[in-house]
Design a protein around this motif. Structure first.
Motif, short mmCIF file in Angstrom:
data_model
loop_
_atom_site.label_atom_id
_atom_site.label_comp_id
_atom_site.label_asym_id
_atom_site.label_seq_id
_atom_site.Cartn_x
_atom_site.Cartn_y
_atom_site.Cartn_z
N SER A 284 0.86 -1.20 0.18
CA SER A 284 -0.16 0.06 0.06
C SER A 284 0.90 1.45 -0.17
CB SER A 284 -0.85 -0.08 1.32
OG SER A 284 -0.25 0.27 2.42
N PRO A 285 0.51 2.54 -0.25
CA PRO A 285 0.87 3.49 -0.18
C PRO A 285 1.86 3.79 1.27
CG PRO A 285 -0.91 4.18 -1.01
CD PRO A 285 -1.14 2.64 -0.68
N GLU A 286 1.39 3.27 2.28
CA GLU A 286 1.89 3.27 3.55
C GLU A 286 2.89 2.32 4.07
OE1 GLU A 286 -1.57 2.96 3.19
OE2 GLU A 286 -1.61 5.09 3.17
N GLN A 287 2.97 1.09 3.51
CA GLN A 287 3.94 -0.13 3.82
C GLN A 287 3.88 -1.03 3.02
OE1 GLN A 287 3.37 -2.09 7.32
NE2 GLN A 287 1.21 -1.18 7.55
N THR A 288 4.85 -2.02 3.01
CA THR A 288 4.75 -3.24 2.42
C THR A 288 4.97 -4.62 3.69
OG1 THR A 288 6.16 -2.26 0.45
CG2 THR A 288 6.28 -4.83 0.89
N GLU A 289 4.15 -5.34 3.32
CA GLU A 289 3.86 -6.35 4.56
C GLU A 289 4.06 -7.73 3.70
OE1 GLU A 289 1.01 -7.74 7.91
OE2 GLU A 289 0.16 -6.56 6.51
N PRO A 290 5.53 -8.36 3.94
CA PRO A 290 5.63 -9.62 3.30
C PRO A 290 4.84 -10.57 3.97
CG PRO A 290 7.45 -8.93 4.69
CD PRO A 290 6.45 -7.72 4.75
N VAL A 291 4.54 -11.75 3.20
CA VAL A 291 4.00 -12.72 3.74
C VAL A 291 4.35 -14.06 3.22
CG1 VAL A 291 1.78 -14.52 4.41
CG2 VAL A 291 1.74 -11.81 4.28
N GLN A 292 5.15 -15.06 4.07
CA GLN A 292 5.68 -16.42 3.61
C GLN A 292 4.93 -17.49 4.05
OE1 GLN A 292 10.00 -15.93 4.07
NE2 GLN A 292 10.34 -14.97 2.06
N SER A 293 4.61 -18.37 3.33
CA SER A 293 3.69 -19.25 3.77
C SER A 293 4.06 -20.87 3.37
CB SER A 293 1.98 -19.43 3.49
OG SER A 293 1.59 -20.27 3.73
N VAL A 294 4.04 -21.75 4.15
CA VAL A 294 4.23 -23.09 3.91
C VAL A 294 3.12 -24.09 4.32
CG1 VAL A 294 5.58 -25.29 4.26
CG2 VAL A 294 6.84 -22.98 3.83
N ARG A 295 2.31 -24.68 3.45
CA ARG A 295 1.10 -25.43 3.52
C ARG A 295 1.20 -27.05 3.23
NH1 ARG A 295 -3.64 -23.65 4.84
NH2 ARG A 295 -3.07 -21.54 3.72
N HIS A 296 1.02 -27.90 4.19
CA HIS A 296 1.01 -29.39 3.89
C HIS A 296 -0.59 -29.84 3.98
CE1 HIS A 296 2.40 -33.48 3.70
NE2 HIS A 296 1.77 -33.55 4.36
N SER A 297 -0.97 -30.66 3.14
CA SER A 297 -2.34 -31.22 3.24
C SER A 297 -2.26 -32.39 2.89
CB SER A 297 -3.09 -30.34 2.25
OG SER A 297 -3.21 -29.06 2.33
N VAL A 298 -3.36 -33.32 3.47
CA VAL A 298 -3.69 -34.81 3.12
C VAL A 298 -5.09 -34.77 2.80
CG1 VAL A 298 -3.43 -37.20 3.89
CG2 VAL A 298 -1.65 -35.50 4.45
N LEU A 299 -5.21 -35.53 1.61
CA LEU A 299 -6.86 -35.83 1.35
C LEU A 299 -7.13 -37.21 1.13
CD1 LEU A 299 -8.73 -33.92 -1.55
CD2 LEU A 299 -8.43 -36.30 -1.78
N ARG A 300 -8.24 -37.69 1.57
CA ARG A 300 -8.74 -39.14 1.46
C ARG A 300 -10.20 -38.96 1.12
NH1 ARG A 300 -7.79 -44.40 0.67
NH2 ARG A 300 -9.02 -45.60 1.75
N LEU A 301 -10.48 -39.69 -0.23
CA LEU A 301 -11.87 -39.88 -0.71
C LEU A 301 -12.16 -41.45 -0.80
CD1 LEU A 301 -14.62 -38.71 -2.09
CD2 LEU A 301 -13.15 -38.98 -4.29
N THR A 302 -13.30 -41.72 -0.08
CA THR A 302 -13.93 -42.97 -0.40
C THR A 302 -15.30 -43.10 -0.83
OG1 THR A 302 -14.39 -43.26 2.14
CG2 THR A 302 -12.33 -43.92 1.53
N THR A 303 -15.79 -44.02 -1.70
CA THR A 303 -16.99 -43.82 -2.23
C THR A 303 -17.74 -45.28 -2.13
OG1 THR A 303 -16.65 -42.12 -3.75
CG2 THR A 303 -18.35 -43.56 -4.30
N LYS A 304 -19.17 -45.42 -1.99
CA LYS A 304 -20.03 -46.69 -1.99
C LYS A 304 -21.08 -46.18 -2.82
CE LYS A 304 -22.64 -48.05 1.58
NZ LYS A 304 -23.13 -48.20 2.78
N SER A 305 -21.25 -47.17 -3.85
CA SER A 305 -22.36 -47.34 -4.80
C SER A 305 -23.58 -47.96 -3.85
CB SER A 305 -22.15 -47.85 -5.90
OG SER A 305 -23.17 -48.04 -6.73
N GLU A 306 -24.62 -47.17 -4.11
CA GLU A 306 -25.99 -47.56 -3.73
C GLU A 306 -26.64 -48.44 -4.79
OE1 GLU A 306 -28.23 -44.51 -1.77
OE2 GLU A 306 -26.94 -44.26 -0.18
N ARG A 307 -26.64 -48.09 -5.93
CA ARG A 307 -27.40 -48.71 -6.90
C ARG A 307 -26.35 -48.92 -8.24
NH1 ARG A 307 -32.69 -45.87 -8.72
NH2 ARG A 307 -33.18 -45.61 -6.37
#
Length: 307
Positions: A284-307
């Protein structure tokens, strides 16, 4: 810069997971425009096509757990990002004239998976955001190659409480993992195909490449290895006349697998683990704000058919 943080949350989180957003609500990811065959695999080659019987109903459970670190407090900037467990119902399916399939995907139950150590005043907001997912639904029209050709996801005012990261994640899971897009050409074991997207985030761009490798096929079922890469070139996004987001670096890699049944609109099972790093600055005109981020994600999907 603090006064800008609440208004930036939706779009900055969107950048960290590489999907677009609008000022009023998140939008689903764009449809798969093309699938490029990289390697046809071993012979014999066969065409892969979905053939979903009318009236098919499936129930799935999707669980996503995340952890992140940053130079700034992400809870202050973006709000608490909960993990989620979603009970999903897809169907009954309806056949379309173009050999495609229409179905309604509904979240029948949503439960927050909250990280430890959350302050009490943040806890309720995180839980309410996930609870707002209950009974959220959307209509999807799939081609016989698993590509979305039309969709309608109604938006209600109550869904504004949903964390933008969660909404974006659901769109990515459905388009890239829950229903695997298929190439036009016949393929055999060892075949590799890619779906490439350029995703716009206001005036910023992110590139996503999803690569599928056919590991095995057993009749109407097949297993694929999945690799996802996301990256953003150095660029400046104009968030408003007085605030810019300088993207200095963004990269994400994910690996996993999925077991697909050509008679079902959602994969039988899928697992994916991802790691991302972002280096941005809010200017912004007032300042600069740095942001450094590290993200770790784990996903699991399971499905059951009804018909």
């Amino acid at each position: 810069m603090t006064q800008h943080r609440s208004t930036l949350g939706a779009c900055l989180v969107a950048l960290l997971v590489t999907c677009g957003c609008k000022k009023d609500k998140p939008t689903p990811p764009p449809p798969e425009l093309s699938v490029s065959l990289v390697e046809p695999g071993d012979k014999p080659h066969q065409v892969l096509r979905y053939a979903i019987y009318p009236g098919t109903v499936v129930r799935s459970v999707l669980e996503v757990r995340t952890a992140s670190t940053a130079t700034e407090d992400l809870q202050d900037i973006f709000g608490v990002l909960p993990g989620v467990r979603l009970d999903l119902r897809a169907g009954p399916t309806v056949s379309l004239e173009n050999r495609g399939t229409r179905y309604v995907l509904r979240i029948s139950r949503a439960t927050a998976i909250l990280p430890e150590g959350i302050e009490e005043d943040r806890l309720d907001g995180a839980q309410e955001g996930v609870q707002a997912l209950n009974n959220m639904r959307g209509r999807f029209d799939l081609s016989d190659r698993g590509i979305v050709i039309d969709s309608d996801v109604p938006w209600t005012k109550g869904q504004e409480r949903i964390h933008p990261r969660v909404t974006i994640m659901l769109g990515n899971v459905r388009s890239a993992i829950a229903t695997v897009p298929l190439p036009v050409e016949p393929v055999g074991v060892g075949a590799v195909w890619e779906v490439r997207r350029s995703v716009r985030l206001w005036s910023a761009w992110v590139t996503q490449v999803t690569r599928y490798e056919l590991v095995d096929r057993m009749g109407d079922r097949f297993r694929v290895k999945i690799e996802v890469q996301q990256s953003a070139p150095t660029q400046i996004a104009d968030l408003n006349p007085k605030l810019e987001m300088h993207v200095r670096k963004y990269e994400m890699q994910a690996e996993g697998q999925a077991l697909v049944d050509l008679g079902l609109p959602i994969a039988v099972e899928a697992d994916l683990e991802s790691h991302s790093e972002a280096d941005i600055a809010l200017v912004s005109p007032e300042q600069t704000e740095p942001v450094q981020s590290v993200r770790h994600s784990v996903l699991r999907l399971t499905t059951k058919s009804e018909r």
